[in-house]
Scaffold this motif. Structure first.
Motif, PDB file in Angstrom:
ATOM      1  N   THR A  16       0.675  -1.238   0.037  1.00  0.00           N
ATOM      2  CA  THR A  16      -0.083   0.172  -0.314  1.00  0.00           C
ATOM      3  C   THR A  16       0.674   1.296  -0.039  1.00  0.00           C
ATOM      4  O   THR A  16       0.652   2.154  -0.699  1.00  0.00           O
ATOM      5  N   THR A  77      -8.107   4.193  -3.440  1.00  0.00           N
ATOM      6  CA  THR A  77      -6.905   3.433  -3.355  1.00  0.00           C
ATOM      7  C   THR A  77      -6.171   3.113  -2.069  1.00  0.00           C
ATOM      8  O   THR A  77      -6.084   1.848  -1.842  1.00  0.00           O
ATOM      9  N   CYS A  81      -6.880  -0.650  -0.539  1.00  0.00           N
ATOM     10  CA  CYS A  81      -5.659  -1.382  -0.400  1.00  0.00           C
ATOM     11  C   CYS A  81      -5.112  -1.743   0.849  1.00  0.00           C
ATOM     12  O   CYS A  81      -4.775  -2.913   1.152  1.00  0.00           O
ATOM     13  N   GLU A  85      -4.606  -5.348   2.816  1.00  0.00           N
ATOM     14  CA  GLU A  85      -3.431  -5.875   3.128  1.00  0.00           C
ATOM     15  C   GLU A  85      -3.218  -5.962   4.665  1.00  0.00           C
ATOM     16  O   GLU A  85      -2.566  -6.907   5.153  1.00  0.00           O
ATOM     17  N   THR A 124      -8.127   0.548  -9.001  1.00  0.00           N
ATOM     18  CA  THR A 124      -8.744   0.967  -7.823  1.00  0.00           C
ATOM     19  C   THR A 124      -9.928   0.036  -7.790  1.00  0.00           C
ATOM     20  O   THR A 124     -10.304  -0.361  -6.702  1.00  0.00           O
ATOM     21  N   LEU A 127      -9.571  -3.563  -6.810  1.00  0.00           N
ATOM     22  CA  LEU A 127      -9.469  -3.434  -5.330  1.00  0.00           C
ATOM     23  C   LEU A 127     -10.496  -3.625  -4.440  1.00  0.00           C
ATOM     24  O   LEU A 127     -10.705  -4.218  -3.497  1.00  0.00           O
TER      25      LEU A 127
END
Length: 243
Positions: A16, A77, A81, A85, A124, A127
């Motif tokens: 990220t 994003t 993200c 993660e 994006t 994700l």
């Protein structure tokens, strides 16, 4: 204050941190006329005939000049993200990196047949789609106007793009690639006779994955986006319990 910012920055998960930072720095470089968007966009002819291979990566790092569209995409994003993660990909950085490679490869393959020059927005949406399918019971609020459950978020964003007059092909592409990844990773392996097709190479695991950590660590729940009205989620049933 600078030291505090550095500490907060270094606490961001590595994938990220690297991707979001590259997007911000690329936009600043364009804003300061250090580079031109014409040096960044996806162009198969320049890539394969003039070997400008950096375009395979830089087209994912530019969301346009600084403005609403740039801020909107960078915020989404970063948030989704990071939640992926730190949530379902926690201690699986190599698997998360493989997801990046998977998404980048298929988005690029589609761009070869369509006139798409920047793929950051599609990435994006990919994700966001994967996060939303892995958190189906989270209730979202979009700018405080209406609420819905997480799996509808990519479609809400697509409708928002339509209202802004932006082409929705990019959003649809992100949704399709996100669904393909979700199906291969989360659905197909759990079906009768199914198998796991996406396997992370061992060298990536040795390169990215940290050693085992303390089992007493309690991660921040993935289903708590927080921070911004349009992404603030809550598990279904919480409101009723509070009332």
């Amino acid at each position: 204050m600078a030291q505090s910012f550095q500490q907060e920055y270094m606490q961001i998960p590595p994938i990220t941190r690297a991707y979001t930072t590259s997007c911000v720095l690329t936009t600043l470089a364009v804003q300061l006329d250090i580079v031109s968007p014409f040096q960044l966009y996806f162009n198969p002819t320049l890539i394969f005939k003039q070997y400008q291979v950096w375009r395979l990566i830089t087209n994912f790092m530019f969301f346009g000049t600084i403005g609403f569209n740039f801020l909107f995409n960078v915020i989404f994003t970063y948030r989704y993200c990071r939640m992926l993660e730190e949530g379902s990909f926690r201690n699986r950085t190599a698997d998360f990196f493989l997801m990046f490679v998977f998404g980048g490869f298929f988005l690029t393959a589609v761009a070869l047949f369509y006139n798409l020059v920047f793929l950051g927005q599609a990435f994006t949406i990919m994700l966001v789609y994967v996060w939303s399918r892995r958190n189906p019971f989270v209730r979202m609020s979009f700018f405080g106007f209406f609420t819905f459950q997480a799996p509808y978020l990519p479609w809400v964003l697509l409708g928002f793009s339509l209202l802004l007059g932006n082409p929705i092909v990019v959003d649809l592409l992100g949704i399709v690639v996100g669904h393909v990844y979700y199906f291969l990773e989360d659905v197909f392996p759990n079906k009768p006779g199914g198998l796991k097709l996406l396997r992370t190479p061992e060298f990536l695991k040795h390169l990215f994955d940290p050693p085992p950590e303390d089992n007493n660590y309690a991660p921040v729940p993935e289903e708590r986006p927080g921070g911004f009205d349009w992404g603030e989620g809550q598990a279904v049933g919480v409101d009723q319990a509070n009332q």
